[in-house]
Scaffold this motif. Structure first.
Motif, PDB file in Angstrom:
ATOM      1  N   LYS A  14       0.708  -3.303   4.026  1.00  0.00           N
ATOM      2  CA  LYS A  14      -0.249  -3.434   5.123  1.00  0.00           C
ATOM      3  C   LYS A  14      -0.841  -2.076   5.483  1.00  0.00           C
ATOM      4  CE  LYS A  14       1.934  -7.491   7.205  1.00  0.00           C
ATOM      5  NZ  LYS A  14       2.683  -7.994   8.403  1.00  0.00           N
ATOM      6  N   ARG A  15      -0.006  -1.042   5.521  1.00  0.00           N
ATOM      7  CA  ARG A  15      -0.493   0.295   5.878  1.00  0.00           C
ATOM      8  C   ARG A  15      -1.476   0.830   4.840  1.00  0.00           C
ATOM      9  NH1 ARG A  15       4.348   3.957   8.498  1.00  0.00           N
ATOM     10  NH2 ARG A  15       5.088   2.427  10.045  1.00  0.00           N
ATOM     11  N   LEU A  16      -1.134   0.639   3.554  1.00  0.00           N
ATOM     12  CA  LEU A  16      -2.025   1.114   2.494  1.00  0.00           C
ATOM     13  C   LEU A  16      -3.360   0.391   2.545  1.00  0.00           C
ATOM     14  CD1 LEU A  16       0.512   1.447  -0.461  1.00  0.00           C
ATOM     15  CD2 LEU A  16      -0.728   3.323   0.667  1.00  0.00           C
ATOM     16  N   GLY A  17      -3.322  -0.911   2.894  1.00  0.00           N
ATOM     17  CA  GLY A  17      -4.586  -1.647   3.020  1.00  0.00           C
ATOM     18  C   GLY A  17      -5.429  -1.083   4.137  1.00  0.00           C
ATOM     19  N   THR A  18      -4.776  -0.737   5.242  1.00  0.00           N
ATOM     20  CA  THR A  18      -5.493  -0.138   6.368  1.00  0.00           C
ATOM     21  C   THR A  18      -6.056   1.228   5.972  1.00  0.00           C
ATOM     22  OG1 THR A  18      -4.034  -1.274   7.926  1.00  0.00           O
ATOM     23  CG2 THR A  18      -5.284   0.598   8.767  1.00  0.00           C
ATOM     24  N   MET A  19      -5.247   2.018   5.252  1.00  0.00           N
ATOM     25  CA  MET A  19      -5.685   3.354   4.827  1.00  0.00           C
ATOM     26  C   MET A  19      -6.850   3.254   3.853  1.00  0.00           C
ATOM     27  SD  MET A  19      -1.907   5.064   4.359  1.00  0.00           S
ATOM     28  CE  MET A  19      -2.525   6.588   3.666  1.00  0.00           C
ATOM     29  N   ALA A  20      -6.856   2.258   2.984  1.00  0.00           N
ATOM     30  CA  ALA A  20      -7.948   2.107   2.013  1.00  0.00           C
ATOM     31  C   ALA A  20      -9.260   1.826   2.725  1.00  0.00           C
ATOM     32  CB  ALA A  20      -7.621   0.977   1.038  1.00  0.00           C
ATOM     33  N   VAL A  21      -9.219   0.994   3.757  1.00  0.00           N
ATOM     34  CA  VAL A  21     -10.436   0.707   4.528  1.00  0.00           C
ATOM     35  C   VAL A  21     -10.882   1.958   5.276  1.00  0.00           C
ATOM     36  CG1 VAL A  21     -11.395  -0.665   6.411  1.00  0.00           C
ATOM     37  CG2 VAL A  21      -9.880  -1.739   4.738  1.00  0.00           C
ATOM     38  N   ALA A  22      -9.921   2.682   5.868  1.00  0.00           N
ATOM     39  CA  ALA A  22     -10.267   3.897   6.610  1.00  0.00           C
ATOM     40  C   ALA A  22     -10.832   4.957   5.682  1.00  0.00           C
ATOM     41  CB  ALA A  22      -9.039   4.425   7.339  1.00  0.00           C
ATOM     42  N   GLY A  23     -10.315   5.057   4.426  1.00  0.00           N
ATOM     43  CA  GLY A  23     -10.784   6.064   3.478  1.00  0.00           C
ATOM     44  C   GLY A  23     -12.242   5.889   3.126  1.00  0.00           C
TER      45      GLY A  23
ATOM     46  N   SER B  98     -12.564  10.601  -3.094  1.00  0.00           N
ATOM     47  CA  SER B  98     -12.117  10.127  -4.407  1.00  0.00           C
ATOM     48  C   SER B  98     -10.629  10.412  -4.630  1.00  0.00           C
ATOM     49  CB  SER B  98     -12.958  10.760  -5.522  1.00  0.00           C
ATOM     50  OG  SER B  98     -12.845  12.196  -5.457  1.00  0.00           O
ATOM     51  N   GLY B  99     -10.154  11.596  -4.269  1.00  0.00           N
ATOM     52  CA  GLY B  99      -8.745  11.924  -4.489  1.00  0.00           C
ATOM     53  C   GLY B  99      -7.833  11.074  -3.631  1.00  0.00           C
ATOM     54  N   ILE B 100      -8.246  10.880  -2.364  1.00  0.00           N
ATOM     55  CA  ILE B 100      -7.434  10.068  -1.449  1.00  0.00           C
ATOM     56  C   ILE B 100      -7.348   8.635  -1.927  1.00  0.00           C
ATOM     57  CG2 ILE B 100      -7.331   9.145   0.906  1.00  0.00           C
ATOM     58  CD1 ILE B 100      -8.581  11.751   1.858  1.00  0.00           C
ATOM     59  N   MET B 101      -8.503   8.083  -2.357  1.00  0.00           N
ATOM     60  CA  MET B 101      -8.515   6.684  -2.784  1.00  0.00           C
ATOM     61  C   MET B 101      -7.694   6.499  -4.052  1.00  0.00           C
ATOM     62  SD  MET B 101     -10.105   5.210  -0.381  1.00  0.00           S
ATOM     63  CE  MET B 101     -10.217   3.595  -1.093  1.00  0.00           C
ATOM     64  N   GLU B 102      -7.705   7.499  -4.922  1.00  0.00           N
ATOM     65  CA  GLU B 102      -6.892   7.393  -6.142  1.00  0.00           C
ATOM     66  C   GLU B 102      -5.414   7.325  -5.791  1.00  0.00           C
ATOM     67  OE1 GLU B 102      -7.867  10.651  -8.634  1.00  0.00           O
ATOM     68  OE2 GLU B 102      -9.872   9.904  -9.134  1.00  0.00           O
ATOM     69  N   ASP B 103      -5.007   8.172  -4.838  1.00  0.00           N
ATOM     70  CA  ASP B 103      -3.601   8.143  -4.412  1.00  0.00           C
ATOM     71  C   ASP B 103      -3.227   6.788  -3.781  1.00  0.00           C
ATOM     72  OD1 ASP B 103      -3.265  10.700  -5.280  1.00  0.00           O
ATOM     73  OD2 ASP B 103      -3.526  11.623  -3.292  1.00  0.00           O
ATOM     74  N   ILE B 104      -4.145   6.246  -2.961  1.00  0.00           N
ATOM     75  CA  ILE B 104      -3.878   4.949  -2.323  1.00  0.00           C
ATOM     76  C   ILE B 104      -3.747   3.864  -3.373  1.00  0.00           C
ATOM     77  CG2 ILE B 104      -4.870   3.162  -0.832  1.00  0.00           C
ATOM     78  CD1 ILE B 104      -6.066   5.410   0.860  1.00  0.00           C
ATOM     79  N   TYR B 105      -4.681   3.834  -4.337  1.00  0.00           N
ATOM     80  CA  TYR B 105      -4.640   2.810  -5.384  1.00  0.00           C
ATOM     81  C   TYR B 105      -3.385   2.928  -6.241  1.00  0.00           C
ATOM     82  CZ  TYR B 105      -9.530   1.916  -4.161  1.00  0.00           C
ATOM     83  OH  TYR B 105     -10.685   1.611  -3.506  1.00  0.00           O
ATOM     84  N   ALA B 106      -2.951   4.190  -6.478  1.00  0.00           N
ATOM     85  CA  ALA B 106      -1.736   4.401  -7.280  1.00  0.00           C
ATOM     86  C   ALA B 106      -0.516   3.858  -6.540  1.00  0.00           C
ATOM     87  CB  ALA B 106      -1.565   5.899  -7.573  1.00  0.00           C
ATOM     88  N   LEU B 107      -0.473   4.140  -5.236  1.00  0.00           N
ATOM     89  CA  LEU B 107       0.644   3.626  -4.442  1.00  0.00           C
ATOM     90  C   LEU B 107       0.623   2.090  -4.370  1.00  0.00           C
ATOM     91  CD1 LEU B 107       0.715   6.197  -1.486  1.00  0.00           C
ATOM     92  CD2 LEU B 107       2.465   5.863  -3.226  1.00  0.00           C
ATOM     93  N   GLN B 108      -0.576   1.524  -4.234  1.00  0.00           N
ATOM     94  CA  GLN B 108      -0.677   0.063  -4.207  1.00  0.00           C
ATOM     95  C   GLN B 108      -0.196  -0.545  -5.517  1.00  0.00           C
ATOM     96  OE1 GLN B 108      -4.836  -0.372  -3.066  1.00  0.00           O
ATOM     97  NE2 GLN B 108      -4.250  -1.014  -0.969  1.00  0.00           N
ATOM     98  N   SER B 109      -0.497   0.142  -6.605  1.00  0.00           N
ATOM     99  CA  SER B 109      -0.041  -0.346  -7.908  1.00  0.00           C
ATOM    100  C   SER B 109       1.486  -0.305  -8.005  1.00  0.00           C
ATOM    101  CB  SER B 109      -0.674   0.503  -9.016  1.00  0.00           C
ATOM    102  OG  SER B 109      -0.184   0.075 -10.285  1.00  0.00           O
ATOM    103  N   ARG B 110       2.067   0.802  -7.521  1.00  0.00           N
ATOM    104  CA  ARG B 110       3.531   0.915  -7.549  1.00  0.00           C
ATOM    105  C   ARG B 110       4.175  -0.139  -6.645  1.00  0.00           C
ATOM    106  NH1 ARG B 110       5.201   7.043  -6.570  1.00  0.00           N
ATOM    107  NH2 ARG B 110       7.269   6.083  -6.847  1.00  0.00           N
ATOM    108  N   ILE B 111       3.556  -0.391  -5.484  1.00  0.00           N
ATOM    109  CA  ILE B 111       4.055  -1.446  -4.589  1.00  0.00           C
ATOM    110  C   ILE B 111       4.017  -2.791  -5.301  1.00  0.00           C
ATOM    111  CG2 ILE B 111       3.524  -2.781  -2.503  1.00  0.00           C
ATOM    112  CD1 ILE B 111       4.938  -0.205  -1.909  1.00  0.00           C
ATOM    113  N   GLY B 112       2.970  -3.035  -6.079  1.00  0.00           N
ATOM    114  CA  GLY B 112       2.866  -4.296  -6.818  1.00  0.00           C
ATOM    115  C   GLY B 112       3.998  -4.459  -7.815  1.00  0.00           C
ATOM    116  N   VAL B 113       4.382  -3.348  -8.476  1.00  0.00           N
ATOM    117  CA  VAL B 113       5.500  -3.410  -9.439  1.00  0.00           C
ATOM    118  C   VAL B 113       6.804  -3.729  -8.716  1.00  0.00           C
ATOM    119  CG1 VAL B 113       6.870  -2.062 -11.079  1.00  0.00           C
ATOM    120  CG2 VAL B 113       4.371  -1.828 -11.071  1.00  0.00           C
ATOM    121  N   ILE B 114       6.987  -3.080  -7.565  1.00  0.00           N
ATOM    122  CA  ILE B 114       8.213  -3.327  -6.783  1.00  0.00           C
ATOM    123  C   ILE B 114       8.261  -4.786  -6.315  1.00  0.00           C
ATOM    124  CG2 ILE B 114       9.453  -2.735  -4.661  1.00  0.00           C
ATOM    125  CD1 ILE B 114       8.336   0.110  -4.968  1.00  0.00           C
ATOM    126  N   LYS B 115       7.114  -5.305  -5.829  1.00  0.00           N
ATOM    127  CA  LYS B 115       7.069  -6.693  -5.375  1.00  0.00           C
ATOM    128  C   LYS B 115       7.374  -7.656  -6.518  1.00  0.00           C
ATOM    129  CE  LYS B 115       4.037  -8.354  -2.642  1.00  0.00           C
ATOM    130  NZ  LYS B 115       2.738  -8.759  -2.049  1.00  0.00           N
TER     131      LYS B 115
END
Length: 823
Positions: free
Chosen positions: A756-765, A773-790
């Motif tokens: 939920k926080r990463l989704g909020t951060m992506a909209v704010a970014g 661009s650098g911030i969004m790449e980090d957010i997308y990378a974290l979202q991808s890792r969260i997907g693997v964990i889920k």
């Protein structure tokens, strides 16, 4: 009442008298009366009616034509029969000789539309289609007999409800087929007894015209106890049943007038063992409900009684007569009824009554096998202390009218000189409680009725097997107990309706009190042992926990799927089993007050005195609102002193019960529901073993111990085929799995929160004015890792939709392990 004129009323008055010794079904006061002014004045009708003495009268106005009135009349000199008036009772015509047994039936119901159709309640439902000239059976397919009331749907006469000795039946096709209403617990039990079957004992009872039944006191079924759990030991009217103390498969059952059988529960075989008169001996006089008992001293010995006492030492294969006639041997036909002696042709003379001069109570002393007591319906008690070789008669009891029915005799288990007797005189219109005690084997007696209600005949008495001063009494209007040998009685009301308690049984192994009621079936008071400690000294304590009985731990099954009635519909009858839990009985002398309760109490006093109540101040109300609600806390600890569970209850004064469901508190994260409830949800099961319980109070957040620790045992029922050998290891494994499940849930909540926080951060970014661009790449990378964990936690849902195989997820494995342990 005339449907066209509410002031037109008809009344049938009948003078009849049922004594303990006989019945006379009619008298000179029997007549039909009519009122045309709503009951202010009455006219006696007699034109065309029997001129002789009449008895019971069934009376009904035809809804199809209120000018037509029907009457079914008992009378002497062949004048009885079915009568009809077509002019509102001005004159009557006898239509036929048809009557029913007036001591039991005599109700009539006219058809709502057809003036010539008339229904009569009798052994079989009867119907006349010609205005009472002739009657035939209505139809009783798959239905119980002995009918007493009938309702006919005025809009659809093929739809009827019939009330009979079997209960309530409904038909929609004019009595071609009947539907039985099996969800009404209204059985009339004369007697109750219990066996020693394990793990749960059975309850047996003889019923009014519904056979003798047996069934479990509880089951391992989470659906509760159902009608299917019960079985029939014998047909007819059922009375006292006794179970062989050495073999619960052997049940002695009887139907009216001493027809005794030995029932084999395993095979269903019934063997007739009724004692028969010896050569040259007059036939025995049996009561409707003959006394029966199995011996507590000699295996295979049973006692039975008519006007004489019989003993069998081979389970009824043969009998020995051990007494002469122990009744007063009164000729009931010489006794006055309604102030005179009646002719043998009197209406229903002696009909529907037991033979007079019979034994109706018997008891073998639990302390002495040779000490026997027998009581008769004509007011005598006989005693033998040599096994029946000689008997001593007692005929006078202080305060008890002469010839009063001896309803029950109980010899004490604690002192062989003590015996109790319950006398019942209600058939003479005397409803006083007559409960007596003798301390010298019946030579002299004193009343222990004390404060029992003046109107409430006593039927039964039971003595606790531990405390000789703890007694129970079954009366016309409920059950009472005393803890001081009868000086003071207290009614047990909680859950018990106002009903006739005809018999009592105590199961010593479970300390249960079982009630046999006449109209509301059986009731069981589980573990009444705390009543033994209800003395003044104990009740002066601030609080106490009564001794805790061994608690049975087992997993409940389900016979019909689901809980309760499952999908069987509302008409499916089931009653809940006792909880699978350790049950604690506790006492709190006084409720714990609060600022609000104190204010309301004071306001109540002012209101009672009709004074003025002042509004509380803002500070006072804020103090009330901020005050923490007081609680009682019960703490369960294991044998090592570790806390297993804390249970909270409201602190109200009196004797109450609490339960522990054998579970630890759940280690799962605390949710909103847990906060609202004020305690965590249940977790894994504890192991069988030794535990202890303490009680404390929590007032304004401060905990104060109220009792010392009370020990108790948790015992595995052991009813499984492949049982766990090491229950303690299983419990530890369950705890580890439960903790792992909690860890997985906590990890899932963290992942969900991060998502939920990463989704909020992506909209704010996306709203940043600078390069993102650098911030969004980090957010997308974290979202991808969260997907693997889920996916590791919960699996790949997309692959599942495409039927692509994947290894089970972590939550799948853990939840399946938890489910497998609980179910």
């Amino acid at each position: 009442m005339d449907s066209r004129d509410s002031n037109v009323l008809y009344a049938a008055a009948h003078q009849r008298r049922r004594h303990v010794f006989t019945l006379v079904g009619g008298g000179p006061g029997s007549a039909i009366y009519k009122s045309t002014d709503g009951g202010a004045n009455w006219e006696k009708l007699n034109r065309g009616l029997p001129s002789s003495v009449m008895g019971r009268i069934g009376l009904a106005i035809s809804p199809a034509d209120p000018d037509v009135v029907y009457a079914i009349i008992e009378a002497m000199n062949e004048q009885q029969g079915t009568y009809r008036s077509t002019n509102r009772g001005a004159s009557w015509k006898k239509m036929s000789d048809y009557v029913t047994s007036g001591n039991y039936y005599q109700e009539i119901v006219p058809h709502p539309h057809d003036v010539n159709t008339l229904y009569s309640m009798s052994t079989w439902n009867m119907v006349s289609y010609d205005g009472g000239k002739s009657f035939k059976r209505l139809g009783e397919k798959d239905k119980h007999v002995d009918n007493h009331c009938l309702w006919i749907n005025p809009d659809n006469p093929a739809h009827m409800l019939s009330g009979c000795d079997g209960g309530i039946y409904e038909t929609f096709d004019g009595a071609e087929n009947w539907d039985f209403k099996a969800n009404l617990p209204v059985t009339q039990f004369y007697k109750v007894s219990v066996d020693n079957e394990l793990p749960f004992y059975n309850v047996y009872g003889g019923t009014q015209d519904n056979w003798t039944l047996g069934g479990p006191s509880r089951t391992t079924n989470r659906n509760g106890i159902t009608n299917d759990d019960w079985f029939v030991t014998l047909g007819g009217d059922g009375f006292e049943a006794q179970i062989d103390p050495d073999d619960p498969n052997i049940v002695y059952s009887q139907w009216q007038y001493g027809n005794l059988v030995r029932f084999d529960k395993q095979s269903g075989e019934q063997t007739d063992i009724k004692p028969r008169a010896r050569q040259g001996e007059d036939a025995y006089r049996w009561n409707w409900d003959a006394p029966l008992q199995t011996s507590a001293h000699v295996s295979g010995r049973i006692y039975f009684a008519a006007n004489k006492v019989f003993r069998s030492d081979d389970r009824g294969q043969s009998w020995t007569v051990i007494s002469d006639d122990l009744t007063a041997q009164i000729d009931r036909n010489k006794l006055k009824v309604m102030d005179r002696v009646w002719s043998f042709e009197a209406i229903e003379k002696n009909s529907g009554t037991s033979k007079y001069g019979t034994l109706v109570a018997f008891n073998e002393s639990p302390a002495n096998q040779d000490l026997l007591y027998a009581g008769s319906d004509d007011g005598l008690i006989h005693v033998t202390d040599n096994g029946g070789e000689s008997w001593r008669k007692v005929s006078r009891f202080p305060g008890v009218p002469e010839n009063t029915y001896v309803n029950m005799l109980i010899a004490s288990q604690h002192n062989e000189d003590v015996v109790y007797a319950a006398f019942n005189n209600h058939k003479r219109g005397d409803f006083k409680p007559y409960l007596m005690k003798s301390t010298n084997r019946g030579k002299t007696w004193k009343s222990i009725s004390s404060n029992l209600p003046e109107r409430g005949s006593v039927y039964s008495i039971a003595e606790d097997h531990v405390n000789s001063d703890l007694l129970f009494a079954g009366t016309e209007f409920g059950v009472f107990f005393t803890v001081d040998g009868g000086k003071h009685w207290k009614q047990i009301k909680s859950g018990v309706p106002t009903i006739s308690v005809r018999d009592l049984a105590i199961h010593p192994g479970e300390n249960d009190l079982i009630l046999g009621t006449f109209g509301r079936s059986f009731y069981i008071l589980d573990d009444y042992s705390p009543l033994r400690l209800l003395d003044k000294d104990e009740l002066e304590k601030e609080a106490m926990i009564f001794p805790v009985t061994d608690a049975l731990l087992f997993m409940q099954g389900t016979r019909i799927g689901g809980r309760g009635k499952s999908f069987q519909g509302a008409s499916y009858f089931t009653v809940p089993n006792p909880s699978v839990a350790a049950v604690f009985t506790y006492y709190l002398k006084e409720s714990i007050s609060t600022l609000k309760s104190d204010r309301r109490k004071e306001e109540g006093k002012i209101r009672k005195d009709k004074g003025d109540i002042e509004y509380p101040t803002l500070d006072e109300l804020q103090a009330e609102r901020s005050e923490l609600e007081p609680k009682l806390q019960f703490t369960v600890r294991d044998n090592a002193g570790r806390v297993v569970r804390r249970i909270l209850k409201s602190p109200s004064a009196g004797v109450h019960r609490a339960e522990w469901d054998f579970r630890y508190a759940s280690p799962s994260p605390i949710g909103e529901g847990d906060v609202k409830k004020g305690e965590p949800q249940a977790g894994s099961y504890a192991a069988p073993g030794r535990y202890s319980l303490t009680m404390s109070k929590i007032v304004n957040g401060v905990e104060t111990e109220l009792t010392e620790a009370v020990p108790f045992n948790v015992v595995a029922l052991g009813n499984v085929t492949l049982g766990t050998k090491n229950r303690r290891a299983l419990s530890e494994f369950q705890r580890k799995v439960s903790e792992l499940q909690s860890t997985v849930r906590a990890a899932g909540e963290v992942v969900s929160d991060l998502e939920k926080r990463l989704g909020t951060m992506a909209v704010a970014g996306k709203a940043l004015e600078k390069s993102n661009s650098g911030i969004m790449e980090d957010i997308y990378a974290l979202q991808s890792r969260i997907g693997v964990i889920k996916e590791s936690l919960y699996g790949d849902r997309l692959a599942s939709r495409l039927d692509i195989g994947r290894p089970p997820s972590i939550s799948d494995r853990v939840n399946r392990a938890v489910y497998g342990m609980i179910n």
